[in-house]
Motif scaffolding. Sequence first.
Motif, PDB file in Angstrom:
ATOM      1  N   VAL A  88      -0.729  20.366   2.188  1.00  6.74           N
ATOM      2  CA  VAL A  88      -1.845  19.307   2.227  1.00  6.74           C
ATOM      3  C   VAL A  88      -2.058  18.588   1.078  1.00  6.74           C
ATOM      4  O   VAL A  88      -2.277  17.170   1.026  1.00  6.74           O
ATOM      5  CB  VAL A  88      -3.184  20.159   2.532  1.00  6.74           C
ATOM      6  CG1 VAL A  88      -4.398  19.233   2.640  1.00  6.74           C
ATOM      7  CG2 VAL A  88      -3.057  20.546   4.010  1.00  6.74           C
ATOM      8  N   ALA A  89      -2.167  19.237  -0.455  1.00  3.72           N
ATOM      9  CA  ALA A  89      -2.133  18.462  -1.163  1.00  3.72           C
ATOM     10  C   ALA A  89      -0.871  17.403  -1.580  1.00  3.72           C
ATOM     11  O   ALA A  89      -1.328  16.626  -1.994  1.00  3.72           O
ATOM     12  CB  ALA A  89      -2.196  19.418  -2.481  1.00  3.72           C
ATOM     13  N   VAL A 146      -0.422  21.540   9.590  1.00  6.30           N
ATOM     14  CA  VAL A 146      -0.261  20.713   8.742  1.00  6.30           C
ATOM     15  C   VAL A 146       1.196  20.437   8.459  1.00  6.30           C
ATOM     16  O   VAL A 146       1.414  19.727   7.350  1.00  6.30           O
ATOM     17  CB  VAL A 146      -0.960  21.065   7.257  1.00  6.30           C
ATOM     18  CG1 VAL A 146      -2.497  21.192   7.774  1.00  6.30           C
ATOM     19  CG2 VAL A 146      -0.471  22.406   6.833  1.00  6.30           C
ATOM     20  N   SER A 149       0.844  15.996   0.623  1.00  8.88           N
ATOM     21  CA  SER A 149       0.720  15.006   1.710  1.00  8.88           C
ATOM     22  C   SER A 149      -0.530  14.087   1.327  1.00  8.88           C
ATOM     23  O   SER A 149      -0.534  12.770   1.559  1.00  8.88           O
ATOM     24  CB  SER A 149       0.299  15.398   3.179  1.00  8.88           C
ATOM     25  OG  SER A 149       1.621  16.380   3.609  1.00  8.88           O
ATOM     26  N   ALA A 150      -1.496  14.406   0.613  1.00  5.84           N
ATOM     27  CA  ALA A 150      -2.586  13.524   0.364  1.00  5.84           C
ATOM     28  C   ALA A 150      -2.299  12.630  -1.001  1.00  5.84           C
ATOM     29  O   ALA A 150      -2.912  11.617  -1.111  1.00  5.84           O
ATOM     30  CB  ALA A 150      -3.852  14.524  -0.264  1.00  5.84           C
ATOM     31  N   HIS A 151      -1.056  13.164  -1.529  1.00 11.87           N
ATOM     32  CA  HIS A 151      -0.921  12.274  -2.805  1.00 11.87           C
ATOM     33  C   HIS A 151       0.552  11.721  -2.604  1.00 11.87           C
ATOM     34  O   HIS A 151       1.306  11.078  -3.311  1.00 11.87           O
ATOM     35  CB  HIS A 151      -0.698  13.259  -3.899  1.00 11.87           C
ATOM     36  CG  HIS A 151      -1.916  13.627  -4.635  1.00 11.87           C
ATOM     37  ND1 HIS A 151      -2.668  14.727  -3.937  1.00 11.87           N
ATOM     38  CD2 HIS A 151      -2.843  13.160  -5.625  1.00 11.87           C
ATOM     39  CE1 HIS A 151      -3.932  14.940  -4.483  1.00 11.87           C
ATOM     40  NE2 HIS A 151      -3.894  14.133  -5.542  1.00 11.87           N
ATOM     41  N   GLY A 157       5.465  16.466   2.644  1.00 10.43           N
ATOM     42  CA  GLY A 157       4.797  17.706   2.787  1.00 10.43           C
ATOM     43  C   GLY A 157       5.417  18.807   3.738  1.00 10.43           C
ATOM     44  O   GLY A 157       4.981  19.723   4.031  1.00 10.43           O
TER      45      GLY A 157
END
Length: 236
Positions: A45-46, A129, A48-50, A54
């Motif tokens: 998740v981290a 995710v 993918s957020a940046h 992922g």
Amino acid sequence: MSTTVARPASPAAVVALQYANPSRMVSIPLAILVAAVVVTSGIVVALSAHGGDGALESNGAVVWSIVGFVVAIGVQAVAVTFPLALALGATRRTFTAGVLLTAVLESALLTAAALALLGLERVTGGWFVGARVLGDTTLGGGDALALVAVMSLLSLSALTAGAVFGAAWIRFGARGPLVLGLALSAAAVVALLVLAPAFGEAGRVFEPWWLAVAAGVVVAASTVGTAALLRGATVR
């Protein structure tokens, strides 16, 4: 007047003694597997957020998280339980057999749990995710049979290796595991230096069954070493 001779405790009785501590043998190993899923999913998740990848195709989260504790289980299976087992009637031979049987059962437990988690991972699309934890390439890339082979051989090898270090502690005290560890490290370095020129060719002809053979050697050598060390050990 007849005399009744007490029968030595069986390997099964030694196994029962090991599992008298369900937290060490069941709860914590399973919690570590679940924690690997949670942590790896959080990393996905981290990333993918940046804008990162992922997928995490090969992170080895389960391998690195579980092996150390499994080795510790093997150490404690001998170091903690040996005096009590002998006091309850086990011979050194039946104790060693019981430790090996414990390793087989614990390996089966961890493998079954990993297989169940792989099923959930597939159903949820990678824990919702896209995380690949039990489907990691180090565990067979999602192949159930490969996962069973890797987890069972890895955990069985780790457990029996830990047992021989526990036996070294019983036999020689704190210096036993230290000397054993240094000796094995030195042997590994010498083997790497001797075999290094052949690594390229070995990589080209490598077959997965080599790992199974290596695991079998580790299990056999560790069991023989455990038996030999306990034969001369003093019960404290």
